[in-house]
Design a protein around this motif. Structure first.
Motif, PDB file in Angstrom:
ATOM      1  N   GLY A 139      33.064  49.448  51.047  1.00  0.00           N
ATOM      2  CA  GLY A 139      33.331  50.790  51.553  1.00  0.00           C
ATOM      3  C   GLY A 139      33.176  51.891  50.518  1.00  0.00           C
ATOM      4  N   ALA A 140      32.890  51.541  49.270  1.00  0.00           N
ATOM      5  CA  ALA A 140      32.748  52.541  48.209  1.00  0.00           C
ATOM      6  C   ALA A 140      31.423  52.345  47.489  1.00  0.00           C
ATOM      7  CB  ALA A 140      33.896  52.439  47.225  1.00  0.00           C
ATOM      8  N   ARG A 141      30.981  53.397  46.793  1.00  0.00           N
ATOM      9  CA  ARG A 141      29.691  53.345  46.128  1.00  0.00           C
ATOM     10  C   ARG A 141      29.798  53.334  44.598  1.00  0.00           C
ATOM     11  NH1 ARG A 141      25.484  54.532  49.365  1.00  0.00           N
ATOM     12  NH2 ARG A 141      24.257  55.574  47.749  1.00  0.00           N
ATOM     13  N   LEU A 142      30.671  54.130  44.037  1.00  0.00           N
ATOM     14  CA  LEU A 142      30.702  54.298  42.589  1.00  0.00           C
ATOM     15  C   LEU A 142      31.891  53.579  41.954  1.00  0.00           C
ATOM     16  CD1 LEU A 142      29.204  55.720  40.275  1.00  0.00           C
ATOM     17  CD2 LEU A 142      30.729  57.654  40.603  1.00  0.00           C
ATOM     18  N   THR A 143      33.087  53.984  42.268  1.00  0.00           N
ATOM     19  CA  THR A 143      34.274  53.274  41.785  1.00  0.00           C
ATOM     20  C   THR A 143      34.714  52.367  42.932  1.00  0.00           C
ATOM     21  OG1 THR A 143      35.605  55.187  42.427  1.00  0.00           O
ATOM     22  CG2 THR A 143      35.002  55.010  40.120  1.00  0.00           C
ATOM     23  N   THR A 144      34.248  51.152  42.887  1.00  0.00           N
ATOM     24  CA  THR A 144      34.234  50.263  44.050  1.00  0.00           C
ATOM     25  C   THR A 144      35.536  49.541  44.340  1.00  0.00           C
ATOM     26  OG1 THR A 144      33.410  48.472  42.654  1.00  0.00           O
ATOM     27  CG2 THR A 144      31.758  49.832  43.807  1.00  0.00           C
ATOM     28  N   ASN A 145      36.364  49.298  43.308  1.00  0.00           N
ATOM     29  CA  ASN A 145      37.558  48.466  43.518  1.00  0.00           C
ATOM     30  C   ASN A 145      37.146  47.173  44.227  1.00  0.00           C
ATOM     31  OD1 ASN A 145      40.266  47.727  43.516  1.00  0.00           O
ATOM     32  ND2 ASN A 145      40.715  48.838  45.391  1.00  0.00           N
ATOM     33  N   ILE A 146      36.023  46.640  43.819  1.00  0.00           N
ATOM     34  CA  ILE A 146      35.414  45.499  44.508  1.00  0.00           C
ATOM     35  C   ILE A 146      36.007  44.189  43.984  1.00  0.00           C
ATOM     36  CG2 ILE A 146      33.443  45.062  43.011  1.00  0.00           C
ATOM     37  CD1 ILE A 146      31.685  45.157  45.539  1.00  0.00           C
ATOM     38  N   GLY A 147      36.247  43.292  44.835  1.00  0.00           N
ATOM     39  CA  GLY A 147      36.807  41.996  44.470  1.00  0.00           C
ATOM     40  C   GLY A 147      38.326  42.009  44.453  1.00  0.00           C
ATOM     41  N   ARG A 148      38.877  40.843  44.268  1.00  0.00           N
ATOM     42  CA  ARG A 148      40.334  40.668  44.202  1.00  0.00           C
ATOM     43  C   ARG A 148      40.641  39.527  43.239  1.00  0.00           C
ATOM     44  NH1 ARG A 148      39.771  44.782  46.166  1.00  0.00           N
ATOM     45  NH2 ARG A 148      40.592  45.630  48.113  1.00  0.00           N
ATOM     46  N   ILE A 149      41.838  39.519  42.717  1.00  0.00           N
ATOM     47  CA  ILE A 149      42.270  38.390  41.904  1.00  0.00           C
ATOM     48  C   ILE A 149      42.296  37.183  42.835  1.00  0.00           C
ATOM     49  CG2 ILE A 149      44.188  37.404  40.594  1.00  0.00           C
ATOM     50  CD1 ILE A 149      44.883  40.366  39.823  1.00  0.00           C
ATOM     51  N   GLY A 150      41.567  36.155  42.472  1.00  0.00           N
ATOM     52  CA  GLY A 150      41.480  34.958  43.298  1.00  0.00           C
ATOM     53  C   GLY A 150      40.191  34.868  44.106  1.00  0.00           C
ATOM     54  N   GLY A 151      39.345  35.868  44.024  1.00  0.00           N
ATOM     55  CA  GLY A 151      38.079  35.820  44.756  1.00  0.00           C
ATOM     56  C   GLY A 151      37.587  37.195  45.144  1.00  0.00           C
ATOM     57  N   LEU A 152      37.302  37.353  46.413  1.00  0.00           N
ATOM     58  CA  LEU A 152      36.836  38.624  46.953  1.00  0.00           C
ATOM     59  C   LEU A 152      37.659  38.968  48.182  1.00  0.00           C
ATOM     60  CD1 LEU A 152      33.041  37.864  46.691  1.00  0.00           C
ATOM     61  CD2 LEU A 152      34.257  39.569  45.356  1.00  0.00           C
ATOM     62  N   GLU A 153      37.672  40.245  48.504  1.00  0.00           N
ATOM     63  CA  GLU A 153      38.427  40.682  49.679  1.00  0.00           C
ATOM     64  C   GLU A 153      37.822  40.126  50.965  1.00  0.00           C
ATOM     65  OE1 GLU A 153      39.907  44.806  51.827  1.00  0.00           O
ATOM     66  OE2 GLU A 153      38.288  44.870  50.368  1.00  0.00           O
ATOM     67  N   ALA A 192      32.815  32.311  46.128  1.00  0.00           N
ATOM     68  CA  ALA A 192      33.298  33.590  45.592  1.00  0.00           C
ATOM     69  C   ALA A 192      32.743  33.824  44.186  1.00  0.00           C
ATOM     70  CB  ALA A 192      34.820  33.628  45.580  1.00  0.00           C
ATOM     71  N   GLN A 193      32.657  32.768  43.393  1.00  0.00           N
ATOM     72  CA  GLN A 193      32.096  32.903  42.054  1.00  0.00           C
ATOM     73  C   GLN A 193      30.631  33.341  42.120  1.00  0.00           C
ATOM     74  OE1 GLN A 193      32.833  29.498  39.482  1.00  0.00           O
ATOM     75  NE2 GLN A 193      34.799  29.145  40.491  1.00  0.00           N
ATOM     76  N   TYR A 194      29.859  32.735  43.016  1.00  0.00           N
ATOM     77  CA  TYR A 194      28.451  33.096  43.166  1.00  0.00           C
ATOM     78  C   TYR A 194      28.307  34.531  43.669  1.00  0.00           C
ATOM     79  CZ  TYR A 194      27.274  28.132  42.656  1.00  0.00           C
ATOM     80  OH  TYR A 194      27.117  26.855  42.180  1.00  0.00           O
ATOM     81  N   MET A 195      29.129  34.909  44.610  1.00  0.00           N
ATOM     82  CA  MET A 195      29.069  36.265  45.140  1.00  0.00           C
ATOM     83  C   MET A 195      29.434  37.289  44.053  1.00  0.00           C
ATOM     84  SD  MET A 195      30.605  35.394  48.907  1.00  0.00           S
ATOM     85  CE  MET A 195      31.029  37.041  49.345  1.00  0.00           C
ATOM     86  N   ARG A 196      30.382  36.938  43.217  1.00  0.00           N
ATOM     87  CA  ARG A 196      30.742  37.812  42.100  1.00  0.00           C
ATOM     88  C   ARG A 196      29.556  38.002  41.161  1.00  0.00           C
ATOM     89  NH1 ARG A 196      36.631  35.872  39.848  1.00  0.00           N
ATOM     90  NH2 ARG A 196      37.906  36.989  41.368  1.00  0.00           N
ATOM     91  N   VAL A 197      28.860  36.917  40.868  1.00  0.00           N
ATOM     92  CA  VAL A 197      27.701  37.019  39.976  1.00  0.00           C
ATOM     93  C   VAL A 197      26.642  37.941  40.588  1.00  0.00           C
ATOM     94  CG1 VAL A 197      25.767  35.741  38.950  1.00  0.00           C
ATOM     95  CG2 VAL A 197      28.084  34.818  38.821  1.00  0.00           C
ATOM     96  N   ILE A 198      26.412  37.813  41.877  1.00  0.00           N
ATOM     97  CA  ILE A 198      25.451  38.692  42.559  1.00  0.00           C
ATOM     98  C   ILE A 198      25.884  40.146  42.423  1.00  0.00           C
ATOM     99  CG2 ILE A 198      24.543  39.361  44.827  1.00  0.00           C
ATOM    100  CD1 ILE A 198      24.675  36.299  45.534  1.00  0.00           C
ATOM    101  N   ILE A 199      27.144  40.415  42.676  1.00  0.00           N
ATOM    102  CA  ILE A 199      27.669  41.781  42.564  1.00  0.00           C
ATOM    103  C   ILE A 199      27.526  42.292  41.129  1.00  0.00           C
ATOM    104  CG2 ILE A 199      29.786  43.175  42.637  1.00  0.00           C
ATOM    105  CD1 ILE A 199      30.650  41.334  45.022  1.00  0.00           C
ATOM    106  N   MET A 200      27.886  41.464  40.161  1.00  0.00           N
ATOM    107  CA  MET A 200      27.808  41.898  38.765  1.00  0.00           C
ATOM    108  C   MET A 200      26.362  42.125  38.329  1.00  0.00           C
ATOM    109  SD  MET A 200      30.860  39.912  36.732  1.00  0.00           S
ATOM    110  CE  MET A 200      30.531  38.255  37.310  1.00  0.00           C
ATOM    111  N   GLU A 201      25.450  41.285  38.781  1.00  0.00           N
ATOM    112  CA  GLU A 201      24.042  41.479  38.412  1.00  0.00           C
ATOM    113  C   GLU A 201      23.481  42.752  39.039  1.00  0.00           C
ATOM    114  OE1 GLU A 201      21.919  39.866  36.163  1.00  0.00           O
ATOM    115  OE2 GLU A 201      23.900  39.192  35.564  1.00  0.00           O
TER     116      GLU A 201
END
Length: 175
Positions: A119-133, A67-76
């Motif tokens: 499911g979203a493009r601009l305001t993504t609400n991506i991720g969750r506390i504790g990891g990813l959805e 989840a940490q690696y996936m978050r970094v990919i998303i953030m980059e």
């Protein structure tokens, strides 16, 4: 201002937060992610992850490495999309419209990836506390690999277009 040169500026701090702190006072931690999206819509996933990581630090949560690696990919990807907006809009403002049109298609490809993830493009609400959805699908990985192959070429083309634009160069060299 002295022509196109900024000679002095007085920054005003505090107006961009849009009452974020006040809005967050009466919400549980997990409901604040949709607010962090709007702090900088050009890179909303970064704001989401920063919020999640802050809460996780507060509650001493242990996040899986994947989840940490996936978050970094998303953030980059988000950071690149934000820079595409900033760089291309500056180019437009200084007389280089073609570069904007050319590079902006890569931002859309990043948004396609985000859309497949959440499911979203601009305001993504991506991720969750504790990891990813959810985990990335094979389609998401394929889109990421394709983007990584195509974007460097597009960026070099943008750079060539802008560096050959006389108006852009006259307005930016030495500023």
């Amino acid at each position: 201002m002295d022509g196109e040169y900024i000679v002095d500026a007085v920054p005003t701090i505090g107006y961009i937060h849009r009452a974020f702190e006040k809005l967050g006072e009466r919400r549980p931690f997990n409901q604040i992610t949709t607010i962090t999206d709007r702090l900088n819509y050009c890179s909303s996933p970064i704001n989401n992850m920063a919020w999640h990581m802050t809460v996780e630090k507060l509650i001493k949560a242990d996040i899986p490495k994947r989840a940490q690696y996936m978050r970094v990919i998303i953030m980059e990807l988000s950071r690149i999309a934000d820079h595409i907006i900033c760089d291309t809009v500056i180019a437009v403002d200084t007389g280089a419209m073609t570069g904007f049109l050319h590079l902006f298609q890569h931002r859309e490809k990043i948004y396609d990836i985000f859309e497949r993830i959440c499911g979203a493009r601009l305001t993504t609400n991506i991720g969750r506390i504790g990891g990813l959805e959810r985990d990335f699908t094979d389609e998401v990985w394929n889109l990421i690999h394709t983007f990584l192959k195509e974007f460097p070429v597009g960026l070099k083309e943008f750079e060539k277009l802008v560096n050959r634009n006389r108006i852009f160069m006259d307005r930016t060299i030495g500023v």
